[in-house]
Design a protein around this motif. Structure first.
Motif, short mmCIF file in Angstrom:
data_model
loop_
_atom_site.label_atom_id
_atom_site.label_comp_id
_atom_site.label_asym_id
_atom_site.label_seq_id
_atom_site.Cartn_x
_atom_site.Cartn_y
_atom_site.Cartn_z
N PHE A 152 48.21 -26.34 -67.71
CA PHE A 152 46.94 -27.47 -68.33
C PHE A 152 46.41 -27.91 -67.65
N VAL A 153 44.99 -27.19 -66.99
CA VAL A 153 43.49 -26.99 -67.16
C VAL A 153 43.44 -26.35 -68.38
N GLU A 154 43.87 -24.89 -68.78
CA GLU A 154 43.39 -24.34 -70.14
C GLU A 154 43.68 -25.67 -71.19
N GLY A 155 44.72 -25.85 -71.24
CA GLY A 155 44.87 -27.05 -72.66
C GLY A 155 44.00 -28.43 -72.54
N LEU A 156 43.05 -28.38 -71.41
CA LEU A 156 41.57 -29.58 -71.80
C LEU A 156 40.92 -29.28 -71.17
N ALA A 157 40.41 -28.08 -70.61
CA ALA A 157 39.38 -27.34 -70.41
C ALA A 157 39.02 -26.01 -71.12
N SER A 158 39.83 -25.42 -72.32
CA SER A 158 39.21 -24.39 -72.63
C SER A 158 39.30 -24.07 -73.81
N GLY A 159 38.80 -25.27 -74.03
CA GLY A 159 39.37 -25.30 -76.17
C GLY A 159 37.83 -25.10 -76.48
N PRO A 160 38.44 -25.05 -78.25
CA PRO A 160 37.60 -24.84 -79.02
C PRO A 160 35.65 -25.77 -78.57
N PRO A 161 35.21 -25.45 -79.40
CA PRO A 161 34.04 -26.48 -79.69
C PRO A 161 34.34 -27.15 -80.90
N ALA A 162 33.90 -28.82 -80.41
CA ALA A 162 34.41 -30.01 -81.37
C ALA A 162 34.38 -29.82 -83.00
#
Length: 646
Positions: free
Chosen positions: A473-483
């Motif tokens: 859950f948190v990786e999908g929200l907070a571990s993403g790439p640069p915009a």
């Protein structure tokens, strides 16, 4: 007569973790020499088939299109903890970057100089450049090595470690040599992993039917030229490895992203395949917000704090994740969202002062009504906030959940809309309520790493809560790439270079047509099909499924064992990491004895620490310095101290 102590240590793995141990051994050896009349002779063998410093993952020769997932200001190899022996040399990556811009090393390549010329503190560097920093720092350390310390590098693999019977170890190398050493550090990093049953079936079908199947691998290890231009390619996984795949098959083949009409567009080279992307959510990770620091400055944790953890300790409570820790972080997430909403979008809440006061009262962890706090919050929201402005956390993590699509074309349009909305929110940074809610989760992860380490929560809570649902859950929200990556993916979809499968995809092989297939139960129409399939996933970090000759030998000999955890039902479950005892971390043998003289650092500690893959965090003035930020460097220091204690 001077008393001379002689110590030998072997570090297996020469990436950042192994290099951290080497750095700490050098620093502690220098401190010992300065403060003791006794001489200290230390010999360190460093074993890794890849060059020391960068190791496998951070090779400076890899494509510069592969970006780090953190900005320049984040990572460091060198500790900044005044309680530790002072480093001999070295700085954080960001200070190294600034130094190279002022006074570049003569050995820098033209590509490295070009990247450094435009790289700012808030930018995302290439993994190749970070590898160059690691190598440069190691070279500086070796130049400053104290007298009496020798370091020998062995660019080969260690295939065995066995006790020699006199308190020492024999380290067998693939090249045939055997090293006799007093201590062994397992800093193995990402190790090869056996494929799971479904992956083995896909690989076998590919071999039988003449298809191409690319199993999980580090992106720099993949021969991307084998993927044909103009043909479909199925890509499973839309996390960080997906963006590496995406960029290598587009920009890496001569395509260009250009700004036109106020948005990013893609100009194909004609050499691209048609990328058909699939993941469980149906969408990629959310992009990072544009911030001046790793954590949003406008978000301060109010509930999941060090003081809250101390209260649990004083009360003799070993907290559970779902019942004790998540409710606190959930409160912080709600406060971050709604406090940002009233600040950035004042029209959304007519009576802001009354709303915030009522929300704060509802969020307060009353001793005897904790179970009802969410109902209290809902009551406050019903009075003050319209449905359009409410926070729906599950929907943030799964934006396509509950939706059906009449075609993949309809799905593609929905994913593009999601990507552009997410990139717009990222650009708003501290003024976007959604990104600040995610920012609270990001802060919370740093606190949780300390809270859950070394048995800080129950096994059942670790298995069912932390790893069971919260991690993904948190990786999908907070571990993403640069915009930028979200904008690029949207441009590729508009250009017809990328399309999507949909949530909950099912993969298979159509033996009649000799094609891989993928379909989503939420998208109507025939399945996507291709002759090539790429697993855009990192190899599994699970010691029991490893394909490493060394780790396999240690497990077979009983020198180490995976850690077992107990579920709420009392059933033992094999966890991902090694069974170890702290501190420093030493492996537990199959018979329950501690294997003294052997130490573990990094990914194989994933059953005692959470979030072991990320680099050490540099101190960023004006921003929180969480204890977990440089945990791996303190672990390395503890190992070095134990080795030198003999």
């Amino acid at each position: 007569m001077e008393n001379t102590q002689s110590i030998r240590a072997a570090i297996i793995g020469a990436g950042p973790r192994g290099t951290s141990v080497l750095e700490r051994l050098l620093a502690r050896s220098a401190a010992h020499r300065a403060g003791s009349a006794g001489a200290l002779k230390v010999h360190i063998d460093v074993v890794d088939p890849y060059p020391a410093g960068p190791g496998h993952v951070w090779q400076p020769q890899q494509s510069r299109l592969f970006l780090m997932n953190t900005q320049s200001f984040y990572p460091t190899l060198i500790p900044e903890d005044p309680s530790l022996p002072a480093p001999l040399t070295g700085t954080s990556f960001d200070k190294w970057r600034e130094r190279q811009q002022r006074d570049p090393l003569p050995s820098l390549t033209a590509d490295e100089r070009a990247e450094l010329a435009v790289l700012e503190s808030n930018d995302f560097p290439s993994r190749a450049l970070y590898g160059r920093y690691l190598r440069s720092t190691l070279e500086d350390l070796l130049d400053k090595a104290p007298d009496g310390v020798t370091v020998q590098f062995h660019e080969t693999s260690a295939v065995s470690v066995r006790p020699a019977g006199d308190g020492t170890f024999d380290v067998g190398l693939a090249a045939g040599e055997t090293l006799r050493t007093g201590s062994v550090v397992l800093a193995l990093g990402h190790i090869p992993s056996r494929l799971n049953p479904e992956q083995r079936e896909l690989q076998a079908a590919a071999e039988h039917l003449g298809l191409q199947y690319f199993p999980p691998a580090a992106p720099a290890d993949v021969d991307w030229s084998r993927i044909p231009a103009g043909e479909p390619v199925l890509v499973r996984g839309m996390g960080l490895n997906f963006f590496d795949t995406m960029v290598q098959l587009t920009e890496g083949r001569g395509g260009k992203f250009v700004t036109g009409g106020g948005r990013l567009e893609y100009e194909p080279s004609g050499q691209e395949p048609l990328i058909i992307a699939a993941s469980r959510r149906g969408t990629p990770y959310r992009a990072k917000a544009a911030l001046d620091g790793y954590y949003p400055a406008s978000v301060t944790l109010r509930y999941l704090t060090e003081a809250a953890l101390e209260r649990f300790r004083r009360a003799g409570i070993r907290p559970g994740f779902d019942h004790d820790l998540w409710p606190l972080l959930h409160r912080d997430t709600l406060w971050a969202y709604y406090s940002t909403l009233v600040r950035a979008q004042p029209a959304a809440v007519p009576d802001r002062a009354a709303f915030l006061a009522a929300l704060e009262e509802a969020l307060h962890p009353h001793a005897h009504s904790a179970a009802n706090w969410e109902d209290s919050v809902e009551s406050v929201l019903a009075v003050h906030v319209g449905p359009r402005h409410r926070l729906d956390l599950p929907a943030l993590a799964a934006p396509l959940a509950g939706r059906t699509f009449g075609s993949r074309t309809e799905l593609d349009a929905a994913v593009v809309e999601y990507l552009l909305d997410d990139a717009r929110r990222s650009a708003l940074g501290e003024d976007d309520p959604v990104k600040m809610a995610i920012g609270a989760l990001h802060h919370g992860r740093a606190v949780l790493k300390t809270a859950v380490a070394d048995g800080g929560i129950t096994d059942a809570s670790w298995v069912a809560g932390l790893r069971g649902w919260f991690e993904s859950f948190v990786e999908g929200l907070a571990s993403g790439p640069p915009a930028l990556r979200s904008e690029q993916l949207a441009a590729l979809a508009r250009a017809g270079v990328v399309s999507f499968v949909g949530p909950d995809p099912k993969f298979g092989v159509d033996r009649r047509t000799r094609l891989f297939t993928a379909s989503s139960p939420w998208v109507e129409g025939p399945p996507a099909a291709a002759r090539t399939m790429v697993e855009a996933l990192a190899p599994g970090n699970r010691v029991s499924a490893n394909d490493s000759p060394l780790l396999g030998q240690l497990l077979a000999d009983g020198a180490v064992r995976p850690r077992l955890m107990m579920t709420a039902e009392g059933a033992p479950v094999q966890s991902t990491g090694l069974d170890v005892v702290p501190h420093p971390y030493r492996p537990v043998a199959a018979n329950g004895a501690v294997t003294e003289g052997m130490y573990v650092l990094g990914l194989q500690l994933s059953s005692n620490q959470w979030g072991t893959a990320i680099a050490a965090e540099a101190v960023h003035p004006g921003y929180p310095a969480y204890r977990s930020g440089q945990r791996t460097l303190r672990d390395a220091d503890e190992i070095a101290a134990a080795i030198l204690a003999g």
